[in-house]
Design a protein around this motif. Structure first.
Motif, PDB file in Angstrom:
ATOM      1  N   GLU A  58       0.828  -1.219   0.000  1.00 20.82           N
ATOM      2  CA  GLU A  58       0.000   0.000   0.000  1.00 20.82           C
ATOM      3  C   GLU A  58       0.858   1.263   0.000  1.00 20.82           C
ATOM      4  O   GLU A  58       0.408   2.316  -0.435  1.00 20.82           O
ATOM      5  CB  GLU A  58      -0.894   0.040   1.237  1.00 20.82           C
ATOM      6  CG  GLU A  58      -1.988  -0.992   1.243  1.00 20.82           C
ATOM      7  CD  GLU A  58      -2.867  -0.839   2.485  1.00 20.82           C
ATOM      8  OE1 GLU A  58      -3.332   0.272   2.758  1.00 20.82           O
ATOM      9  OE2 GLU A  58      -3.069  -1.842   3.186  1.00 20.82           O
ATOM     10  N   ASN A  59       2.105   1.148   0.497  1.00 21.33           N
ATOM     11  CA  ASN A  59       2.945   2.351   0.588  1.00 21.33           C
ATOM     12  C   ASN A  59       3.305   2.897  -0.786  1.00 21.33           C
ATOM     13  O   ASN A  59       3.681   4.061  -0.914  1.00 21.33           O
ATOM     14  CB  ASN A  59       4.243   2.042   1.350  1.00 21.33           C
ATOM     15  CG  ASN A  59       3.976   1.661   2.794  1.00 21.33           C
ATOM     16  OD1 ASN A  59       2.835   1.571   3.205  1.00 21.33           O
ATOM     17  ND2 ASN A  59       5.037   1.437   3.558  1.00 21.33           N
TER      18      ASN A  59
ATOM     19  N   PRO B   4       4.766  10.420   6.793  1.00 18.65           N
ATOM     20  CA  PRO B   4       3.713   9.452   6.497  1.00 18.65           C
ATOM     21  C   PRO B   4       4.274   8.061   6.226  1.00 18.65           C
ATOM     22  O   PRO B   4       5.437   7.923   5.848  1.00 18.65           O
ATOM     23  CB  PRO B   4       3.054  10.021   5.232  1.00 18.65           C
ATOM     24  CG  PRO B   4       4.078  10.907   4.626  1.00 18.65           C
ATOM     25  CD  PRO B   4       4.906  11.450   5.757  1.00 18.65           C
ATOM     26  N   TYR B   5       3.460   7.050   6.389  1.00 13.91           N
ATOM     27  CA  TYR B   5       3.775   5.643   6.095  1.00 13.91           C
ATOM     28  C   TYR B   5       4.820   5.039   7.025  1.00 13.91           C
ATOM     29  O   TYR B   5       5.419   4.015   6.700  1.00 13.91           O
ATOM     30  CB  TYR B   5       4.266   5.467   4.633  1.00 13.91           C
ATOM     31  CG  TYR B   5       3.269   5.809   3.559  1.00 13.91           C
ATOM     32  CD1 TYR B   5       2.219   4.941   3.249  1.00 13.91           C
ATOM     33  CD2 TYR B   5       3.374   6.992   2.833  1.00 13.91           C
ATOM     34  CE1 TYR B   5       1.311   5.249   2.247  1.00 13.91           C
ATOM     35  CE2 TYR B   5       2.471   7.314   1.829  1.00 13.91           C
ATOM     36  CZ  TYR B   5       1.445   6.436   1.544  1.00 13.91           C
ATOM     37  OH  TYR B   5       0.545   6.739   0.548  1.00 13.91           O
TER      38      TYR B   5
ATOM     39  N   TRP C 165      -1.947  13.070   8.334  1.00 12.50           N
ATOM     40  CA  TRP C 165      -1.875  11.871   7.495  1.00 12.50           C
ATOM     41  C   TRP C 165      -2.371  10.649   8.273  1.00 12.50           C
ATOM     42  O   TRP C 165      -3.163   9.854   7.758  1.00 12.50           O
ATOM     43  CB  TRP C 165      -0.442  11.646   6.986  1.00 12.50           C
ATOM     44  CG  TRP C 165      -0.383  10.556   5.959  1.00 12.50           C
ATOM     45  CD1 TRP C 165      -0.539  10.681   4.611  1.00 12.50           C
ATOM     46  CD2 TRP C 165      -0.225   9.141   6.220  1.00 12.50           C
ATOM     47  NE1 TRP C 165      -0.470   9.433   4.007  1.00 12.50           N
ATOM     48  CE2 TRP C 165      -0.282   8.476   4.974  1.00 12.50           C
ATOM     49  CE3 TRP C 165      -0.041   8.378   7.369  1.00 12.50           C
ATOM     50  CZ2 TRP C 165      -0.141   7.102   4.850  1.00 12.50           C
ATOM     51  CZ3 TRP C 165       0.072   6.990   7.251  1.00 12.50           C
ATOM     52  CH2 TRP C 165       0.028   6.377   5.996  1.00 12.50           C
ATOM     53  N   TYR C 166      -1.928  10.513   9.521  1.00  9.01           N
ATOM     54  CA  TYR C 166      -2.358   9.350  10.317  1.00  9.01           C
ATOM     55  C   TYR C 166      -3.852   9.416  10.644  1.00  9.01           C
ATOM     56  O   TYR C 166      -4.537   8.385  10.683  1.00  9.01           O
ATOM     57  CB  TYR C 166      -1.496   9.192  11.586  1.00  9.01           C
ATOM     58  CG  TYR C 166      -0.169   8.521  11.251  1.00  9.01           C
ATOM     59  CD1 TYR C 166      -0.058   7.139  11.218  1.00  9.01           C
ATOM     60  CD2 TYR C 166       0.942   9.278  10.909  1.00  9.01           C
ATOM     61  CE1 TYR C 166       1.136   6.517  10.865  1.00  9.01           C
ATOM     62  CE2 TYR C 166       2.142   8.673  10.563  1.00  9.01           C
ATOM     63  CZ  TYR C 166       2.227   7.295  10.543  1.00  9.01           C
ATOM     64  OH  TYR C 166       3.403   6.680  10.180  1.00  9.01           O
TER      65      TYR C 166
ATOM     66  N   GLN D 189      -6.071  10.738   8.675  1.00  9.86           N
ATOM     67  CA  GLN D 189      -6.812  10.435   7.439  1.00  9.86           C
ATOM     68  C   GLN D 189      -6.597   9.009   6.949  1.00  9.86           C
ATOM     69  O   GLN D 189      -7.282   8.556   6.045  1.00  9.86           O
ATOM     70  CB  GLN D 189      -6.391  11.415   6.335  1.00  9.86           C
ATOM     71  CG  GLN D 189      -6.955  12.804   6.549  1.00  9.86           C
ATOM     72  CD  GLN D 189      -6.118  13.869   5.869  1.00  9.86           C
ATOM     73  OE1 GLN D 189      -5.311  13.564   4.991  1.00  9.86           O
ATOM     74  NE2 GLN D 189      -6.282  15.121   6.293  1.00  9.86           N
ATOM     75  N   ASN D 190      -5.605   8.316   7.496  1.00  3.99           N
ATOM     76  CA  ASN D 190      -5.278   6.976   7.005  1.00  3.99           C
ATOM     77  C   ASN D 190      -5.408   5.936   8.124  1.00  3.99           C
ATOM     78  O   ASN D 190      -4.579   5.032   8.248  1.00  3.99           O
ATOM     79  CB  ASN D 190      -3.886   6.961   6.385  1.00  3.99           C
ATOM     80  CG  ASN D 190      -3.853   7.736   5.080  1.00  3.99           C
ATOM     81  OD1 ASN D 190      -4.175   7.205   4.021  1.00  3.99           O
ATOM     82  ND2 ASN D 190      -3.512   9.014   5.160  1.00  3.99           N
TER      83      ASN D 190
ATOM     84  N   ASP E  22      -7.352   3.522   8.266  1.00  2.00           N
ATOM     85  CA  ASP E  22      -7.489   2.156   7.741  1.00  2.00           C
ATOM     86  C   ASP E  22      -6.128   1.512   7.559  1.00  2.00           C
ATOM     87  O   ASP E  22      -5.933   0.327   7.837  1.00  2.00           O
ATOM     88  CB  ASP E  22      -8.166   2.170   6.354  1.00  2.00           C
ATOM     89  CG  ASP E  22      -9.615   2.570   6.451  1.00  2.00           C
ATOM     90  OD1 ASP E  22     -10.092   2.728   7.589  1.00  2.00           O
ATOM     91  OD2 ASP E  22     -10.245   2.730   5.386  1.00  2.00           O
ATOM     92  N   TRP E  23      -5.179   2.322   7.056  1.00  3.60           N
ATOM     93  CA  TRP E  23      -3.808   1.823   6.857  1.00  3.60           C
ATOM     94  C   TRP E  23      -3.251   1.344   8.203  1.00  3.60           C
ATOM     95  O   TRP E  23      -2.667   0.264   8.301  1.00  3.60           O
ATOM     96  CB  TRP E  23      -2.954   2.964   6.276  1.00  3.60           C
ATOM     97  CG  TRP E  23      -1.518   2.654   5.968  1.00  3.60           C
ATOM     98  CD1 TRP E  23      -1.007   2.193   4.780  1.00  3.60           C
ATOM     99  CD2 TRP E  23      -0.381   2.829   6.844  1.00  3.60           C
ATOM    100  NE1 TRP E  23       0.366   2.061   4.871  1.00  3.60           N
ATOM    101  CE2 TRP E  23       0.770   2.443   6.126  1.00  3.60           C
ATOM    102  CE3 TRP E  23      -0.236   3.269   8.164  1.00  3.60           C
ATOM    103  CZ2 TRP E  23       2.057   2.487   6.669  1.00  3.60           C
ATOM    104  CZ3 TRP E  23       1.042   3.309   8.709  1.00  3.60           C
ATOM    105  CH2 TRP E  23       2.167   2.917   7.972  1.00  3.60           C
TER     106      TRP E  23
END
Ligand code: NAD
Ligand code: TDX
Length: 343
Positions: free
Chosen positions: A46-47, A187-188, A313-314, A316-317, A319-320
């Protein structure tokens, strides 16, 4: 050296490697990148979902320590450069079991060096860390001349890899370059590291496990600034040299924790002091003058803006994060924090 048109990146599905691939493809419209990644717990397709269908990008799933696979990939690949991000990267995991760290970080690097040397690759860049220099007291900075004194199995394995690169440069005129960077955020990042762990725990109103006193100091740099540094070292750096990168942004872990809580609007009561990390390095601080003067590089992302953007970012993400914080992650979290958080 030939212009870099075709590059092998290893560990490109991790936190820093994925940012590097994204930025390189954007900045160099003719560049082709092959990404060799084993997809360990830290590697996540996904990254790089946004570049997966780019015709200039290709993923090969495999282990950098697999001599046959790597020999064939680099032997047939026509690469102008190899950039090695692939590693076991978490200090706490290295304290639970150092085996995978030696296998990937040391043996894997040796395999990449042999294959790159045999195929006469024009540049090899080893992505290393400031942790190889050990720990600082309240003053002073790590320079490229600081002696190597690693304190954790993770940093010992990274130092061993650096010494192998140095030895290949010295013995064989191998075109190697080493970069050493301070703590990255952005992010990520896998939510086992301080900043993403504390953001995701705080968002879920879970305790933030601060090791020891919380007064250990780290020098924080945005991941994109680190990647721009690697890109500059690859193209402008001198073979056989080491380049340090840092953000000139020293913070105690408690300062970071309070900043995160403030930005997230969460209470300080979430802080839970837990047993210290064994052998916990007190302070890291990087002098990056050499990179600034010789590579015309400097960190660009202001810390508070970068941290706020990372928090967003975290948020909004979610789900990740949720997909990661299941399965094998839960087993690690229990082993690492179970006793500490229940005491
Ligand atoms: P990460 O743990 O997020 O990602 C590591 C990646 O390497 C994953 O995609 C994983 O699948 C892959 N990988 C692991 N073992 C492999 C193997 N045997 N063969 C092929 N692929 C393998 O790590 P990161 O934080 O992105 O760090 C990348 C590099 O940067 C590492 O070499 C690390 O030592 C270095 N570094 C990290 C930081 C930091 O703050 N995170 C700072 C300085 C240097
Ligand atoms: O739960 C925690 N509580 C805590 O207090 C965690 C995970 C960390 N900490 C502390 C330990 C460190 O002083 O926060 C600081 C940062 O810890 P990590 O995020 O684990 O990073 P660090 O050990 O400093 O190493 C990082 O920077 C250098 C990367 O993980 C390495 O890959 C990189 O080489």
């Amino acid at each position: 050296m030939n212009p870099i048109r075709r590059m092998l990146v290893t560990g490109g599905c991790g936190f820093i490697g994925s940012m590097f691939i994204r930025l390189e493809l954007e900045a160099h419209p003719d560049l082709q990148i092959v990404n060799l990644d084993k997809l360990t717990y830290a590697g996540n397709l996904e990254n790089l979902a946004d570049v997966a269908t780019n015709p200039r990008y290709q993923l090969v799933r495999g282990d950098i320590a697999d001599r046959e696979l790597v020999g064939k990939l680099i032997g047939d690949g026509g690469f102008d450069a190899v950039v090695n991000f692939a590693a076991e990267s978490h200090v706490d995991r290295s304290l639970l079991d150092s085996g995978p760290f030696i296998q990937t970080n040391v043996v894997g690097t040796q395999v990449l060096l042999d294959a790159s040397w045999q195929a006469k690759v024009g540049r090899y860049l080893q992505v290393s860390t400031d942790e190889v220099y050990g720990s600082l007291g309240p003053t002073g900075f790590f320079t490229e001349e600081t002696s190597i004194a690693p304190n954790s199995p993770y940093s010992a394995s990274k130092a061993a890899a650096d010494f192998l690169v140095r030895a290949y440069c010295h013995s064989f005129d191998f075109p190697g370059i080493i970069t050493r960077c301070s703590n990255n955020y952005g992010p990520y990042q896998f939510p086992e590291k301080l900043i993403p762990l504390f953001i995701s725990n705080a968002l879920a109103d879970k305790p933030l496990p601060v090791y020891g006193t919380g007064l250990n100091v780290r020098d924080w740099i945005h991941v994109a600034d680190h990647c721009r540094g690697i890109s500059a070292a690859l193209r402008l750096g001198q073979v056989g040299e080491v380049y340090n990168f840092g953000g000139r942004q020293e913070q105690t872990n408690l300062e970071i924790t309070h900043l995160l809580l403030e930005y997230l609007g969460k209470p300080a009561s979430l802080i839970k002091y837990v047993t210290d990390r064994p052998g916990h390095d007190q302070r890291y601080a990087i002098d990056c003058t050499k990179a600034e003067t010789q590579l015309a590089w400097k960190p660009q992302v202001p810390f508070t803006a970068g941290l706020r953007e990372t928090i967003d970012w975290y948020r909004q993400n979610g789900d990740w994060v949720q997909r990661i914080k299941s399965g094998a992650y839960l087993k690690y979290y229990e082993e690492q924090y179970g006793n500490r958080l229940s005491s």
